[in-house]
Design a protein around this motif. Structure first.
Motif, PDB file in Angstrom:
ATOM      1  N   THR A  54       0.864  -1.178   0.000  1.00 28.54           N
ATOM      2  CA  THR A  54       0.000   0.000   0.000  1.00 28.54           C
ATOM      3  C   THR A  54       0.900   1.226   0.000  1.00 28.54           C
ATOM      4  O   THR A  54       2.129   1.112  -0.003  1.00 28.54           O
ATOM      5  CB  THR A  54      -0.904   0.057   1.248  1.00 28.54           C
ATOM      6  N   ILE A  55       0.260   2.370   0.101  1.00 27.54           N
ATOM      7  CA  ILE A  55       1.001   3.631   0.056  1.00 27.54           C
ATOM      8  C   ILE A  55       2.023   3.744   1.190  1.00 27.54           C
ATOM      9  O   ILE A  55       2.979   4.504   1.085  1.00 27.54           O
ATOM     10  CB  ILE A  55       0.015   4.807   0.095  1.00 27.54           C
ATOM     11  N   PHE A  77      -2.367  -2.170  -3.583  1.00 29.02           N
ATOM     12  CA  PHE A  77      -3.709  -1.900  -3.041  1.00 29.02           C
ATOM     13  C   PHE A  77      -3.852  -0.382  -3.001  1.00 29.02           C
ATOM     14  O   PHE A  77      -3.493   0.265  -2.028  1.00 29.02           O
ATOM     15  CB  PHE A  77      -3.820  -2.517  -1.638  1.00 29.02           C
ATOM     16  N   GLY A  78      -4.321   0.210  -4.086  1.00 27.86           N
ATOM     17  CA  GLY A  78      -4.412   1.662  -4.207  1.00 27.86           C
ATOM     18  C   GLY A  78      -4.139   2.055  -5.646  1.00 27.86           C
ATOM     19  O   GLY A  78      -3.598   1.252  -6.422  1.00 27.86           O
ATOM     20  N   THR A  79      -4.509   3.268  -5.980  1.00 25.30           N
ATOM     21  CA  THR A  79      -4.370   3.720  -7.362  1.00 25.30           C
ATOM     22  C   THR A  79      -3.027   4.395  -7.604  1.00 25.30           C
ATOM     23  O   THR A  79      -2.341   4.102  -8.577  1.00 25.30           O
ATOM     24  CB  THR A  79      -5.530   4.667  -7.726  1.00 25.30           C
ATOM     25  N   GLY A  80      -2.665   5.315  -6.720  1.00 27.11           N
ATOM     26  CA  GLY A  80      -1.377   6.001  -6.878  1.00 27.11           C
ATOM     27  C   GLY A  80      -0.237   5.020  -6.654  1.00 27.11           C
ATOM     28  O   GLY A  80      -0.276   4.207  -5.732  1.00 27.11           O
ATOM     29  N   LEU A 103     -12.118   3.894  -6.760  1.00 28.18           N
ATOM     30  CA  LEU A 103     -12.125   4.923  -5.713  1.00 28.18           C
ATOM     31  C   LEU A 103     -12.341   6.329  -6.274  1.00 28.18           C
ATOM     32  O   LEU A 103     -12.269   7.321  -5.548  1.00 28.18           O
ATOM     33  CB  LEU A 103     -10.858   4.853  -4.841  1.00 28.18           C
ATOM     34  N   ARG A 242      -1.868  14.108  -3.811  1.00 27.08           N
ATOM     35  CA  ARG A 242      -0.651  13.775  -3.082  1.00 27.08           C
ATOM     36  C   ARG A 242      -0.036  15.071  -2.576  1.00 27.08           C
ATOM     37  O   ARG A 242       0.037  16.065  -3.312  1.00 27.08           O
ATOM     38  CB  ARG A 242       0.364  13.070  -3.990  1.00 27.08           C
ATOM     39  N   HIS A 289      -5.657  11.543   5.201  1.00 26.59           N
ATOM     40  CA  HIS A 289      -5.679  10.723   3.971  1.00 26.59           C
ATOM     41  C   HIS A 289      -6.906   9.803   3.941  1.00 26.59           C
ATOM     42  O   HIS A 289      -6.789   8.576   3.971  1.00 26.59           O
ATOM     43  CB  HIS A 289      -4.384   9.910   3.835  1.00 26.59           C
ATOM     44  N   SER A 292     -10.339   7.997  -0.074  1.00 26.62           N
ATOM     45  CA  SER A 292     -10.988   6.778  -0.594  1.00 26.62           C
ATOM     46  C   SER A 292     -11.476   5.889   0.548  1.00 26.62           C
ATOM     47  O   SER A 292     -11.829   4.729   0.321  1.00 26.62           O
ATOM     48  CB  SER A 292     -10.010   5.995  -1.471  1.00 26.62           C
ATOM     49  N   ARG A 298     -12.995   0.074  -0.033  1.00 30.50           N
ATOM     50  CA  ARG A 298     -11.881  -0.807   0.337  1.00 30.50           C
ATOM     51  C   ARG A 298     -12.121  -2.242  -0.159  1.00 30.50           C
ATOM     52  O   ARG A 298     -11.173  -2.927  -0.567  1.00 30.50           O
ATOM     53  CB  ARG A 298     -11.679  -0.801   1.853  1.00 30.50           C
ATOM     54  N   MET A 301     -11.488  -2.176  -3.865  1.00 29.51           N
ATOM     55  CA  MET A 301     -10.045  -2.152  -4.131  1.00 29.51           C
ATOM     56  C   MET A 301      -9.456  -3.546  -3.962  1.00 29.51           C
ATOM     57  O   MET A 301      -8.668  -4.015  -4.781  1.00 29.51           O
ATOM     58  CB  MET A 301      -9.343  -1.172  -3.177  1.00 29.51           C
TER      59      MET A 301
HETATM   60  C1  8YV Z   1      -5.332   4.584  -0.979  1.00 27.98           C
HETATM   61  C2  8YV Z   1      -4.723   6.530  -2.431  1.00 27.98           C
HETATM   62  O1  8YV Z   1      -6.118   4.308   0.122  1.00 27.98           O
HETATM   63  O2  8YV Z   1      -5.302   4.936  -4.058  1.00 27.98           O
HETATM   64  C3  8YV Z   1      -4.625   5.883  -3.767  1.00 27.98           C
HETATM   65  O3  8YV Z   1      -3.822   6.377  -4.585  1.00 27.98           O
HETATM   66  O4  8YV Z   1      -4.146   7.531  -2.223  1.00 27.98           O
HETATM   67  C4  8YV Z   1      -5.535   6.014  -1.331  1.00 27.98           C
HETATM   68  O5  8YV Z   1      -6.839   6.329  -1.599  1.00 27.98           O
HETATM   69  C5  8YV Z   1      -3.915   4.266  -0.652  1.00 27.98           C
HETATM   70  O6  8YV Z   1      -3.069   4.672  -1.667  1.00 27.98           O
HETATM   71  C6  8YV Z   1      -3.743   2.794  -0.425  1.00 27.98           C
HETATM   72  O7  8YV Z   1      -2.512   2.330  -0.890  1.00 27.98           O
END
Ligand code: 8YV
Length: 327
Positions: A54-55, A77-80, A103, A242, A289, A292, A298, A301
């Motif tokens: 994850t982030i 697990f996340g978009t960024g 998300l 971000r 943060h 999402s 969740r 995702m």
């Molecule tokens: C996520 C986020 O919860 O998805 C993304 O890019 O910033 C968040 O919404 C987080 O990154 C989980 O890894």
């Protein structure tokens, strides 16, 4: 049949996702739910076939240098994916996937919530009431800035930017945007959106700015001190993307001097650290943060992560590839 891949998950995920993951794969969960340190991440990439970070995990070149021969997929697990060294992954033939789309609406909701809440002083008012400061209605108490009729400048007109624009339009804001390229004409028409090729020119003319682009080397400190100086003094800045996209120190200076009206920040440059000077300001809303952070989101995702791993394990290209490695 091929042996089940060893999947290492770095954080506690929703129960149904963990259950399904254990049914499908040889899964090692993180029960403690604390971010992994570098040593743990190195151990993980040495042994795993698939890593689910994850982030809060820095998957940099130093970590990936230890990737074992089995390490083939990073299913984020996340978009960024700015916490992953994509060049290092590509070089090693490691596929990287993310969780786009699911998300978008939740993040846009939170963005719109901040666009409304900061100028209308929602948190300040709620706090004042709790502190016993509500002494009855007054014609001049807790006045904020009107939302409708104002100009919203969206930086980054991807999925989330467009979802923010749809909401903002319904609230009577006019939609302006800066993006690497113009979006399709039909989308511009639907949103009645004005494209600004020059970010500088857009910044000088907006009432509210919403940051909705990814953090990449090209967008680091995109809102630099110089660009923040272009904003009119009545402008608000909202960031659910971000922290690194804004020069946070420069933003704090402007807020402290009253050179902009306020900010709604869901993300920070050095998360989880928050500049203590921000905490002294009353014209900001600061969130941990949460963009999402919905129960449904969740799960969605997690399901995306499962599909990406399953498809890859079955020998096919997973749907949400950011980096296409070796199959
Ligand atoms: C996520 C986020 O919860 O998805 C993304 O890019 O910033 C968040 O919404 C987080 O990154 C989980 O890894």
């Amino acid at each position: 049949p091929k042996k089940r891949p060893l999947v290492i998950v770095t954080r506690k995920l929703p129960d149904p996702i963990e259950t399904r993951m254990m049914e499908l794969f040889d899964t090692r969960l993180n029960i403690a739910d604390k971010p992994m340190g570098q040593a743990e991440l190195i151990d993980a990439v040495k042994t795993a076939d698939v890593l689910v970070p994850t982030i809060t995990d820095r998957i940099d070149g130093a970590v990936l240098a230890h990737a074992g021969p089995n390490m083939r997929l990073i299913a984020n697990f996340g978009t960024g994916v700015d916490h992953i060294d994509l060049a290092a992954a590509r070089q090693r033939g490691i596929t990287v996937t993310n969780t786009p789309g699911v998300l978008t609406e939740d993040t846009a909701d939170m963005t719109m919530a901040l666009i409304l809440a900061v100028p209308r002083r929602l948190v300040q008012g709620a706090q004042a009431l709790r502190e016993g400061k509500f002494e009855g209605w007054s014609p001049t108490w807790m006045l904020g800035q009107r939302i409708w009729g104002k100009r919203l400048g969206i930086i980054g007109m991807g999925r989330i930017g467009q979802a923010v624009a749809r909401r903002a339009k319904a609230f009577g804001l006019s939609i302006h945007y800066h993006n690497r390229k113009k979006v399709h004409e039909s989308i511009e028409q639907e949103l009645e959106a004005t494209y600004w090729e020059s970010l500088d020119q857009m910044l000088a003319r907006m009432d509210i700015i919403s940051v909705n682009c990814p953090h990449t080397p090209a967008t680091f400190h995109l809102l630099s001190a110089r660009r923040l100086d272009l904003l009119p003094p009545h402008a608000y800045v909202v960031n659910t993307a971000r922290g690194e996209i804004i020069d946070e120190n420069a933003l704090v200076r402007k807020l402290r001097k009253g050179e902009i009206a306020g900010a709604g920040l869901d993300v920070f440059e050095h998360e989880p650290a928050v500049n203590p000077k921000l905490l002294e300001l009353n014209n900001v809303i600061l969130l941990p943060h949460m963009g999402s952070a919905t129960l449904e989101g969740r799960i969605d995702m997690g399901e995306k992560v499962l599909i990406n791993i399953k498809t890859f394990a079955d020998g096919h290209a997973p749907p949400d590839r950011v980096i296409a490695g070796l199959l």
